[in-house]
Design an enzyme around this catalytic site. Structure first.
Site, PDB file in Angstrom:
ATOM      1  N   GLU A   1       0.840  -0.903  -0.265  1.00 36.09           N
ATOM      2  CA  GLU A   1       0.261   0.175  -0.245  1.00 36.09           C
ATOM      3  C   GLU A   1       0.505   1.278   0.250  1.00 36.09           C
ATOM      4  OE1 GLU A   1      -2.628  -0.293   3.256  1.00 36.09           O
ATOM      5  OE2 GLU A   1      -3.901  -2.394   2.169  1.00 36.09           O
TER       6      GLU A   1
ATOM      7  N   GLU B   1      -7.547  -9.917  -2.277  1.00 33.52           N
ATOM      8  CA  GLU B   1      -7.403  -9.661  -0.939  1.00 33.52           C
ATOM      9  C   GLU B   1      -9.034  -9.782  -1.514  1.00 33.52           C
ATOM     10  OE1 GLU B   1      -6.008  -7.145   2.270  1.00 33.52           O
ATOM     11  OE2 GLU B   1      -3.416  -7.464   0.984  1.00 33.52           O
TER      12      GLU B   1
END
Length: 583
Positions: free
Chosen positions: A355, A462
């Site tokens: 991220e 995810e």
């Protein structure tokens, strides 16, 4: 002389024309109407002149502004003017902007229960600016349909979409917090019915996930064996589909049986992360991820390494945040050496800096090149694994301008351009996929189209869907969308089981009975698998069949000699179309 841009536009138009003509010819032969082919083309470049509008503009009137600004209006009491390039290309200009929503707009009529794919080419008068496409409906909803970082001096494509849930008038416009003029050209808004959208899935799966295979039975002398019976059994799917795994699997036989009977790839939910392996500085404990890796390997389940570092400041341990710059440098070197020397060569990919578009903890401490340097070191330590950039909202939220496809790709290219990386660094695109209760399906496809321009493997890493009455239905829509996209190489669901509940979405209850989301997964696993069946060889010893990519066991029985031979074979994009089996 024709420019490179002109040649590129002409080739793109020619390819789409050939696709459409082929569809029309097939339709004529079958005597049925052929759905409009979907145009997967996009661009990650900022171009001197825009490419032609998709679908000739669709329902947009004068989308290429060849008739000036006819059919267009100034939105939000702004000013609208016409512009033209030295080459004669015409476009609209939203000028004198003092509010984000002041821009170019056009009123359209939306159909009920219809998907729309949207594209537009954008430029700003000065510097760069984030620009978002918005559709305002008659009910007062403002639907974010895509975004791009537009620049001055060149054109960038915004490719997105939306689903109309009710019929009625609407207005498409563009907005930006910057006050620069917004230039707009070659706008397209193309409707597709649900049936057409599903037909795109089927066509893409046929091309990207299946192969027509000819099996030939021969005897010892090389002669064909007509009438040979060929029993085909699909042993393992070639497309990686998996789920996150929690440490509870190590001690729960029911969880083990449920998981291993379905999935071929996994990510450890938290157990490989730095805060799990070195909660106290200098005291490393890898016993849990070691055991999870052994379990996965024993069951033929591939593992993604998640993660080496996480750029989110809130995930850093207190002792890490307290380190000085030099202490942190030594700590990160130790962490990388520790986890990668232990698991290098045993995982298929690494989320090196998780991220790193939304967050910048390490960039804040080491400078803007921090991520790129970590990727270089990771590649040097495990050159056989993919080095993944793992992010959220690039597919999930068209309104999150921090991680629109163009910005994601620019970060990826910055990493690749860092000295020592280059083409040798096996970069991969990791898109998390934490979807809201109302996922934007057309935007998912459009964003993947743009991400595919990087020519890097795309993984959904995810996937989950927020709770709601339609959670399972939306999960099925998402999985069908990403599985059918030719640029996607694997899917992992973020559904690690815990007795106290999953992160967002569970596939089973605590007795490992499927919940509705689990039923969706099982249905699709079954659907994306070649059925066991028996084929009979023709007079030349051939049996032809269409097979999903994967590993197979083919058992051939000689009709006269009463002999049986079993052979394993693998079918994928690169494999041969023909296999010979000696009986």
């Amino acid at each position: 002389m024709e420019s490179a841009m002109g040649r590129r536009r002409r080739r793109a138009s020619a390819v789409l024309l050939l696709v459409c003509l082929a569809g029309l010819m097939n339709a004529a032969a079958a005597g049925t109407a052929q759905p409009l082919a979907y145009d997967y083309s996009s661009s990650a470049e900022c171009l001197p002149e825009p490419m032609d509008a998709h679908y000739g503009g669709g329902i947009i009137r004068n989308g290429d502004f060849s008739a000036g600004i006819q059919g267009w209006s100034a939105f939000g009491y702004g000013s609208l003017a016409e512009g033209a390039s030295p080459a004669g290309n015409r476009y609209a200009v939203a000028t004198n902007r003092t509010r984000p929503y002041q821009s170019v707009s056009q009123k359209v009529l939306l159909q009920n229960d219809t998907h729309y794919t949207l594209s537009a080419w954008l430029q700003v008068s000065d510097g760069s600016a984030d620009v978002r496409a918005v559709v305002k409906t008659a009910s007062g909803d403002f639907i974010h349909s895509g975004g791009v970082e537009a620049r001055s001096g060149c054109w960038s494509i915004l490719k997105g979409g939306l689903t109309a849930t009710t019929a009625g008038p609407a207005e498409l416009y563009f907005e930006s917090n910057a006050t620069a003029d917004i230039w707009v050209d070659n706008v397209s808004l193309q409707p597709f019915s649900r049936e057409e959208w599903s037909a795109h899935h089927e066509a893409a799966i046929k091309k990207a996930r299946k192969k027509t295979v000819r099996l030939r039975a021969q005897d010892a002398a090389g002669n064909p064996v007509p009438g040979a019976q060929m029993h085909i059994e699909h042993i393992r799917n070639g497309f990686p589909l998996g789920s996150a795994m929690s440490k509870e699997i190590l001690t729960n036989p029911a969880y083990q049986r449920w998981f291993t009977s379905r999935f071929t790839v996994t990510t450890f939910e938290n157990e490989m992360k730095w805060y799990s392996t070195e909660a106290i500085p200098g005291r490393e404990d890898y016993s849990v991820p070691d055991a999870m890796l052994r379990f996965s390997k024993n069951h033929g389940i591939a593992v993604r390494g998640h993660n080496i570092f996480w750029d989110d400041p809130s995930t850093q341990m207190g002792w890490v945040r307290a380190l000085s710059g030099e202490q942190l440098r030594r700590a990160t070197e130790k962490r990388m050496k520790s986890v990668m020397s232990r698991y290098g060569g045993q995982v298929i990919a690494w989320d090196v800096v998780n991220e790193n578009l939304h967050f910048d903890f390490f960039e804040g401490r080491f400078g803007w090149e921090a991520s790129a340097a970590f990727y270089r070191k990771a590649h040097q330590m495990d050159g056989g694994a993919l080095m993944s950039m793992n992010e959220f909202n690039t597919l999930e939220q068209p309104g999150d301008l921090t991680v629109v496809p163009g910005k994601y790709l620019r970060k990826l290219w910055q990493i690749k351009a860092f000295p020592g990386n280059g083409n040798a660094a096996r970069m991969a695109i990791g898109l998390e996929g934490h979807f809201s209760a109302q996922p934007n399906i057309p935007y998912i496809r459009a964003a993947l189209d743009t991400m595919a321009q990087a020519n890097a493997p795309i993984w959904l890493t995810e996937i989950d869907v927020a709770p709601g009455p339609d959670q399972a239905r939306h999960l099925e829509q998402i999985l069908r969308e990403v599985y059918s996209h030719p640029a996607v190489h694997g899917i992992i669901l973020w559904t690690a089981w815990h007795p106290q509940g999953c992160y967002v979405m569970c596939l089973t209850d605590n007795n490992f009975r499927n919940l509705p989301a689990g039923d969706v997964v099982d249905k699709l696993i079954w659907e994306w698998k070649t059925r066991s069946h028996v084929g009979v060889a023709d007079a030349d010893g051939y049996y032809e069949t269409e097979m999903f990519h994967g590993d197979y066991k083919v058992t051939v029985t000689h009709p006269a000699a009463n002999s049986t031979v079993a052979q394993s074979l693998s079918v994928d994009r690169e494999s041969d179309n023909e296999f010979t089996i000696h009986v």
